[in-house]
Design a protein around this motif. Sequence first.
Motif, PDB file in Angstrom:
ATOM      1  N   LEU A   1       0.824  -1.216   0.000  1.00  0.00           N
ATOM      2  CA  LEU A   1       0.000   0.000   0.000  1.00  0.00           C
ATOM      3  C   LEU A   1       0.852   1.258   0.000  1.00  0.00           C
ATOM      4  O   LEU A   1       0.545   2.218  -0.712  1.00  0.00           O
ATOM      5  N   VAL A   2       1.932   1.277   0.753  1.00  0.00           N
ATOM      6  CA  VAL A   2       2.839   2.432   0.761  1.00  0.00           C
ATOM      7  C   VAL A   2       3.408   2.636  -0.639  1.00  0.00           C
ATOM      8  O   VAL A   2       3.445   3.770  -1.146  1.00  0.00           O
ATOM      9  N   ASN A   3       3.839   1.564  -1.276  1.00  0.00           N
ATOM     10  CA  ASN A   3       4.366   1.674  -2.633  1.00  0.00           C
ATOM     11  C   ASN A   3       3.302   2.199  -3.590  1.00  0.00           C
ATOM     12  O   ASN A   3       3.598   3.023  -4.463  1.00  0.00           O
ATOM     13  N   ALA A   4       2.066   1.730  -3.431  1.00  0.00           N
ATOM     14  CA  ALA A   4       0.982   2.202  -4.297  1.00  0.00           C
ATOM     15  C   ALA A   4       0.746   3.697  -4.099  1.00  0.00           C
ATOM     16  O   ALA A   4       0.592   4.445  -5.067  1.00  0.00           O
ATOM     17  N   ILE A   5       0.733   4.133  -2.856  1.00  0.00           N
ATOM     18  CA  ILE A   5       0.539   5.555  -2.559  1.00  0.00           C
ATOM     19  C   ILE A   5       1.630   6.389  -3.210  1.00  0.00           C
ATOM     20  O   ILE A   5       1.367   7.448  -3.786  1.00  0.00           O
ATOM     21  N   GLU A   6       2.855   5.910  -3.141  1.00  0.00           N
ATOM     22  CA  GLU A   6       3.976   6.644  -3.738  1.00  0.00           C
ATOM     23  C   GLU A   6       3.946   6.609  -5.267  1.00  0.00           C
ATOM     24  O   GLU A   6       4.497   7.497  -5.906  1.00  0.00           O
ATOM     25  N   ALA A   7       3.290   5.608  -5.858  1.00  0.00           N
ATOM     26  CA  ALA A   7       3.307   5.438  -7.312  1.00  0.00           C
ATOM     27  C   ALA A   7       2.204   6.199  -8.042  1.00  0.00           C
ATOM     28  O   ALA A   7       2.363   6.540  -9.200  1.00  0.00           O
TER      29      ALA A   7
ATOM     30  N   ILE B   1      -6.400 -11.164  -1.577  1.00  0.00           N
ATOM     31  CA  ILE B   1      -6.325  -9.725  -1.345  1.00  0.00           C
ATOM     32  C   ILE B   1      -5.722  -9.118  -2.597  1.00  0.00           C
ATOM     33  O   ILE B   1      -4.597  -9.459  -2.973  1.00  0.00           O
ATOM     34  N   GLU B   2      -6.465  -8.242  -3.239  1.00  0.00           N
ATOM     35  CA  GLU B   2      -5.977  -7.573  -4.443  1.00  0.00           C
ATOM     36  C   GLU B   2      -5.740  -6.103  -4.122  1.00  0.00           C
ATOM     37  O   GLU B   2      -6.607  -5.436  -3.551  1.00  0.00           O
ATOM     38  N   ILE B   3      -4.575  -5.620  -4.471  1.00  0.00           N
ATOM     39  CA  ILE B   3      -4.226  -4.213  -4.301  1.00  0.00           C
ATOM     40  C   ILE B   3      -3.827  -3.702  -5.676  1.00  0.00           C
ATOM     41  O   ILE B   3      -2.847  -4.164  -6.254  1.00  0.00           O
ATOM     42  N   GLU B   4      -4.600  -2.758  -6.193  1.00  0.00           N
ATOM     43  CA  GLU B   4      -4.410  -2.279  -7.559  1.00  0.00           C
ATOM     44  C   GLU B   4      -4.316  -0.757  -7.559  1.00  0.00           C
ATOM     45  O   GLU B   4      -5.079  -0.077  -6.878  1.00  0.00           O
ATOM     46  N   ASP B   5      -3.371  -0.228  -8.338  1.00  0.00           N
ATOM     47  CA  ASP B   5      -3.224   1.224  -8.439  1.00  0.00           C
ATOM     48  C   ASP B   5      -3.150   1.657  -9.895  1.00  0.00           C
ATOM     49  O   ASP B   5      -2.983   0.831 -10.781  1.00  0.00           O
ATOM     50  N   ASN B   6      -3.286   2.952 -10.109  1.00  0.00           N
ATOM     51  CA  ASN B   6      -3.167   3.507 -11.461  1.00  0.00           C
ATOM     52  C   ASN B   6      -1.877   4.321 -11.581  1.00  0.00           C
ATOM     53  O   ASN B   6      -1.835   5.338 -12.249  1.00  0.00           O
ATOM     54  N   GLY B   7      -0.830   3.823 -10.940  1.00  0.00           N
ATOM     55  CA  GLY B   7       0.464   4.497 -10.968  1.00  0.00           C
ATOM     56  C   GLY B   7       1.222   4.261 -12.259  1.00  0.00           C
ATOM     57  O   GLY B   7       0.667   3.830 -13.275  1.00  0.00           O
ATOM     58  N   ALA B   8       2.507   4.523 -12.193  1.00  0.00           N
ATOM     59  CA  ALA B   8       3.369   4.475 -13.379  1.00  0.00           C
ATOM     60  C   ALA B   8       3.568   3.072 -13.923  1.00  0.00           C
ATOM     61  O   ALA B   8       3.882   2.895 -15.094  1.00  0.00           O
ATOM     62  N   GLY B   9       3.380   2.054 -13.095  1.00  0.00           N
ATOM     63  CA  GLY B   9       3.612   0.683 -13.528  1.00  0.00           C
ATOM     64  C   GLY B   9       5.073   0.287 -13.384  1.00  0.00           C
ATOM     65  O   GLY B   9       5.939   1.120 -13.122  1.00  0.00           O
ATOM     66  N   ILE B  10       5.325  -0.989 -13.534  1.00  0.00           N
ATOM     67  CA  ILE B  10       6.670  -1.550 -13.402  1.00  0.00           C
ATOM     68  C   ILE B  10       7.078  -2.094 -14.765  1.00  0.00           C
ATOM     69  O   ILE B  10       6.336  -2.878 -15.359  1.00  0.00           O
ATOM     70  N   PRO B  11       8.254  -1.718 -15.259  1.00  0.00           N
ATOM     71  CA  PRO B  11       8.699  -2.271 -16.541  1.00  0.00           C
ATOM     72  C   PRO B  11       8.761  -3.802 -16.488  1.00  0.00           C
ATOM     73  O   PRO B  11       9.159  -4.380 -15.479  1.00  0.00           O
TER      74      PRO B  11
ATOM     75  N   LYS C   1      -0.107   2.473 -16.812  1.00  0.00           N
ATOM     76  CA  LYS C   1      -1.480   2.100 -16.435  1.00  0.00           C
ATOM     77  C   LYS C   1      -1.611   1.649 -14.994  1.00  0.00           C
ATOM     78  O   LYS C   1      -2.673   1.756 -14.410  1.00  0.00           O
ATOM     79  N   GLY C   2      -0.557   1.096 -14.410  1.00  0.00           N
ATOM     80  CA  GLY C   2      -0.634   0.701 -13.009  1.00  0.00           C
ATOM     81  C   GLY C   2      -0.202  -0.725 -12.740  1.00  0.00           C
ATOM     82  O   GLY C   2       0.273  -1.427 -13.638  1.00  0.00           O
ATOM     83  N   THR C   3      -0.408  -1.114 -11.480  1.00  0.00           N
ATOM     84  CA  THR C   3       0.081  -2.389 -10.989  1.00  0.00           C
ATOM     85  C   THR C   3      -0.989  -3.035 -10.118  1.00  0.00           C
ATOM     86  O   THR C   3      -1.713  -2.339  -9.403  1.00  0.00           O
ATOM     87  N   LYS C   4      -1.066  -4.356 -10.175  1.00  0.00           N
ATOM     88  CA  LYS C   4      -1.968  -5.102  -9.288  1.00  0.00           C
ATOM     89  C   LYS C   4      -1.216  -6.246  -8.628  1.00  0.00           C
ATOM     90  O   LYS C   4      -0.606  -7.065  -9.315  1.00  0.00           O
ATOM     91  N   PHE C   5      -1.248  -6.265  -7.310  1.00  0.00           N
ATOM     92  CA  PHE C   5      -0.713  -7.376  -6.526  1.00  0.00           C
ATOM     93  C   PHE C   5      -1.880  -8.220  -6.062  1.00  0.00           C
ATOM     94  O   PHE C   5      -2.900  -7.688  -5.604  1.00  0.00           O
TER      95      PHE C   5
END
Length: 96
Positions: free
Chosen positions: A3-9, A30-40, A85-89
Amino acid sequence: NILVNAIEAVPEKSGKIKVRLIQNAKKILIEIEDNGAGIPEANLSKIFEPYYTSKSNGVGLGLAATHNIILSLKGTIDVESELGKGTKFTIGLQCI
């Protein structure tokens, strides 16, 4: 840590983080999804390695520790990401 990483992203004014809990008789997801920069894609295989970081001020222990905790609970953790587009764990834990 995820969640901290998502907030920062996520973008400051348009950032979104979704947390979903899905449970059945055998497993909790548990799914944690953000609309951040994404991971290459080239970095996805490294993110759980100790001391790997893409942050200028990071030490690379957060996701490694998170991964170890989840594995010690006999759980699973998967990640999907798309640049821009983001990342989902997705964390899977067995019900007791």
